[in-house]
Motif scaffolding. Structure first.
Motif, PDB file in Angstrom:
ATOM      1  N   VAL A   1       0.806  -1.226   0.000  1.00 55.75           N
ATOM      2  CA  VAL A   1       0.000   0.000   0.000  1.00 55.75           C
ATOM      3  C   VAL A   1       0.835   1.270   0.000  1.00 55.75           C
ATOM      4  O   VAL A   1       0.583   2.192  -0.797  1.00 55.75           O
ATOM      5  CB  VAL A   1      -0.977  -0.009   1.198  1.00 55.75           C
ATOM      6  CG1 VAL A   1      -1.778   1.293   1.241  1.00 55.75           C
ATOM      7  CG2 VAL A   1      -1.916  -1.205   1.107  1.00 55.75           C
TER       8      VAL A   1
ATOM      9  N   TYR B   1       1.954   3.127  -3.100  1.00 51.83           N
ATOM     10  CA  TYR B   1       0.930   3.821  -3.887  1.00 51.83           C
ATOM     11  C   TYR B   1       0.663   5.242  -3.391  1.00 51.83           C
ATOM     12  O   TYR B   1      -0.151   5.945  -3.996  1.00 51.83           O
ATOM     13  CB  TYR B   1      -0.388   3.049  -3.826  1.00 51.83           C
ATOM     14  CG  TYR B   1      -0.514   1.892  -4.779  1.00 51.83           C
ATOM     15  CD1 TYR B   1      -1.003   2.072  -6.072  1.00 51.83           C
ATOM     16  CD2 TYR B   1      -0.179   0.602  -4.383  1.00 51.83           C
ATOM     17  CE1 TYR B   1      -1.144   1.006  -6.947  1.00 51.83           C
ATOM     18  CE2 TYR B   1      -0.308  -0.481  -5.248  1.00 51.83           C
ATOM     19  CZ  TYR B   1      -0.789  -0.270  -6.531  1.00 51.83           C
ATOM     20  OH  TYR B   1      -0.918  -1.333  -7.394  1.00 51.83           O
TER      21      TYR B   1
ATOM     22  N   ARG C   1      -8.624   2.838  -6.398  1.00 53.94           N
ATOM     23  CA  ARG C   1      -9.321   2.051  -5.368  1.00 53.94           C
ATOM     24  C   ARG C   1      -9.463   0.599  -5.810  1.00 53.94           C
ATOM     25  O   ARG C   1      -9.189  -0.326  -5.030  1.00 53.94           O
ATOM     26  CB  ARG C   1     -10.706   2.637  -5.082  1.00 53.94           C
ATOM     27  CG  ARG C   1     -11.528   1.772  -4.123  1.00 53.94           C
ATOM     28  CD  ARG C   1     -12.967   2.210  -4.011  1.00 53.94           C
ATOM     29  NE  ARG C   1     -13.714   1.259  -3.197  1.00 53.94           N
ATOM     30  CZ  ARG C   1     -14.301   0.161  -3.638  1.00 53.94           C
ATOM     31  NH1 ARG C   1     -14.238  -0.120  -4.942  1.00 53.94           N
ATOM     32  NH2 ARG C   1     -14.945  -0.656  -2.820  1.00 53.94           N
TER      33      ARG C   1
ATOM     34  N   LEU D   1      -6.195  -1.283  -5.474  1.00 55.68           N
ATOM     35  CA  LEU D   1      -5.854  -1.546  -4.081  1.00 55.68           C
ATOM     36  C   LEU D   1      -6.736  -2.638  -3.493  1.00 55.68           C
ATOM     37  O   LEU D   1      -6.260  -3.514  -2.764  1.00 55.68           O
ATOM     38  CB  LEU D   1      -6.003  -0.254  -3.260  1.00 55.68           C
ATOM     39  CG  LEU D   1      -4.956   0.830  -3.523  1.00 55.68           C
ATOM     40  CD1 LEU D   1      -5.393   2.152  -2.901  1.00 55.68           C
ATOM     41  CD2 LEU D   1      -3.592   0.410  -2.981  1.00 55.68           C
TER      42      LEU D   1
ATOM     43  N   HIS E   1      -5.591  -6.015  -4.515  1.00 60.33           N
ATOM     44  CA  HIS E   1      -4.423  -6.441  -3.745  1.00 60.33           C
ATOM     45  C   HIS E   1      -4.853  -7.005  -2.387  1.00 60.33           C
ATOM     46  O   HIS E   1      -4.334  -8.042  -1.942  1.00 60.33           O
ATOM     47  CB  HIS E   1      -3.460  -5.272  -3.542  1.00 60.33           C
ATOM     48  CG  HIS E   1      -2.632  -4.935  -4.741  1.00 60.33           C
ATOM     49  ND1 HIS E   1      -1.838  -5.863  -5.398  1.00 60.33           N
ATOM     50  CD2 HIS E   1      -2.454  -3.747  -5.399  1.00 60.33           C
ATOM     51  CE1 HIS E   1      -1.210  -5.279  -6.408  1.00 60.33           C
ATOM     52  NE2 HIS E   1      -1.568  -4.006  -6.437  1.00 60.33           N
ATOM     53  N   ALA E   2      -5.782  -6.320  -1.724  1.00 58.47           N
ATOM     54  CA  ALA E   2      -6.242  -6.793  -0.418  1.00 58.47           C
ATOM     55  C   ALA E   2      -6.985  -8.115  -0.557  1.00 58.47           C
ATOM     56  O   ALA E   2      -6.847  -9.020   0.286  1.00 58.47           O
ATOM     57  CB  ALA E   2      -7.146  -5.743   0.232  1.00 58.47           C
TER      58      ALA E   2
ATOM     59  N   ALA F   1      -7.858   0.361   0.762  1.00 60.61           N
ATOM     60  CA  ALA F   1      -7.436  -0.913   0.187  1.00 60.61           C
ATOM     61  C   ALA F   1      -8.172  -2.082   0.827  1.00 60.61           C
ATOM     62  O   ALA F   1      -8.641  -2.991   0.131  1.00 60.61           O
ATOM     63  CB  ALA F   1      -5.928  -1.088   0.348  1.00 60.61           C
TER      64      ALA F   1
END
Length: 386
Positions: free
Chosen positions: A24, A27, A43, A46, A49-50, A90
């Motif tokens: 994170v 970014y 958004r 992110l 990724h989460a 995220a």
């Protein structure tokens, strides 16, 4: 109360900490971050990724893909997420979606859970919570609610205007507080329908909330009776279901941000020299950093205590008011001191601290300003022992 972390909490803490640091934080200077928060493509990236890290919407119900975190679990995870301004976005634990997930999980019907809660937990949509109104409407005093909901057959017709609505721009749906004949009532409504107009996006100090803040008008919005959230006339009671834990999760996230500011100021004070020695060696700086350590400690203990109260099944309204004032002011003092320690760097984009400073200032206002919580605590004291 046992404040030691369980093995699960330790695992979640370390996983979240690594995710924020490795994924994170890089970014944070992404140009898709706008004055009105992270843009939609940022958004979405992110959130993916989460999702891949198994950390998306961890507070959500297990049956919909969340981790079903307790309030104590959230205290650990949300602090770590708050270490970056992009962390809550995220992990899909930012306001207002975090509070809306909790509210819908407690109050929504099975059909409403499938239609609105499931995609919210999945990170596929965002939501907003429409309660605050411009003067002379509802603000800190929800009893001043002026938005109306008139029955018309199997529908309600909603008219009114809302202000400071976080995340309205780009939201998939709204939870709307309006005054029906029976009293304040909550309604669910998709945002892309006639009768809902975003009059304008408001410029604000903060830039951490996706969609920013907006003025929203409802003009003859027709809502089926099946889309009432909970019971008609019980909106203020449901607001407390949402607000007590939501105040606490703000305390958790901003604790992480304050810790980030403190870590940044400490590193700077150890490295930067003035008058022949590091800044940290000067009492004027060292004392400020010591005060930071104490404020962070008090804020964390306050969060943990309130989380424990909520996990015992108590309403936690009084405790959440205490926590809101203690944490919002302690965490603000920490960040303010960090700006001072950093000097000129602290008020520029050369440091994350200036961004945290601007983002955090409103925390002493939303979900009840400090003055209102003090007033309520004082009234409780006047009534005698609890």
């Amino acid at each position: 109360m046992d404040f030691s972390l369980t093995s699960r909490q330790l695992d979640l803490q370390q996983r979240t900490r690594r995710f924020i640091a490795d994924v994170v934080i890089p970014y944070e200077h992404d140009p898709r971050h706008t004055p009105h928060g992270p843009g939609p493509t940022l958004r979405a990236e992110l959130v993916q990724h989460a999702r891949s890290a198994g950390l998306l919407t961890p507070h959500g119900p297990v049956d919909l893909g969340g981790l079903g975190l307790s309030h104590a679990d959230k205290a650990v995870v949300f602090e770590e997420a708050g270490y970056s301004p992009l962390g809550p976005t995220a992990m899909n634990i930012h306001a207002p979606d975090e509070g809306n997930v909790h509210l819908l999980d407690v109050v929504a019907t099975p059909a409403q859970r499938a239609r609105w809660l499931a995609p919210l937990v999945a990170g596929d949509v965002r939501s907003c919570f429409c309660m605050t109104e411009p003067p002379p409407g509802a603000g800190s005093d929800p009893g001043m609610l002026r938005t109306t909901a008139r029955r018309d057959g199997d529908h309600f017709v909603i008219d009114g205007i809302k202000q400071h609505i976080t995340g309205a721009v780009g939201a998939g749906f709204a939870i709307i507080m309006a005054r029906a004949e029976e009293g304040a009532t909550m309604f669910l409504a998709d945002m892309d329908q006639p009768g809902i107009t975003i009059e304008r996006q408001i410029d604000a100090l903060d830039s951490c909330f996706t969609g920013g803040h907006a003025i929203v008008r409802f003009d003859g919005l027709r809502v089926p009776a099946s889309d009432v959230l909970g019971e008609v006339g019980q909106g203020l009671r449901y607001a407390q279901v949402r607000l007590a834990p939501a105040r606490l999760t703000h305390c958790m996230r901003w604790l992480g941000a304050a810790r980030r500011a403190h870590d940044t100021a400490c590193a700077y004070a150890r490295d930067r020299e003035a008058f022949g020695q590091p800044l940290a060696a000067h009492e004027g700086v060292g004392f400020q950093l010591a005060d930071n350590e104490m404020d962070l400690h008090v804020a964390r203990l306050t969060v943990w205590h309130c989380a424990w109260v909520l996990d015992q099944g108590h309403h936690g309204g009084h405790e959440s008011s205490l926590a809101k004032v203690i944490c919002s002011e302690a965490e603000w003092r920490v960040v303010d001191r960090c700006v001072q320690v950093l000097g000129g760097t602290g008020v520029t984009d050369l440091s994350i601290v200036s961004r945290i400073f601007a983002d955090m200032r409103a925390f002493r206002i939303y979900d009840g300003p400090s003055e209102v919580h003090r007033w309520r605590i004082g009234r409780s004291i006047a009534k005698g022992p609890r």
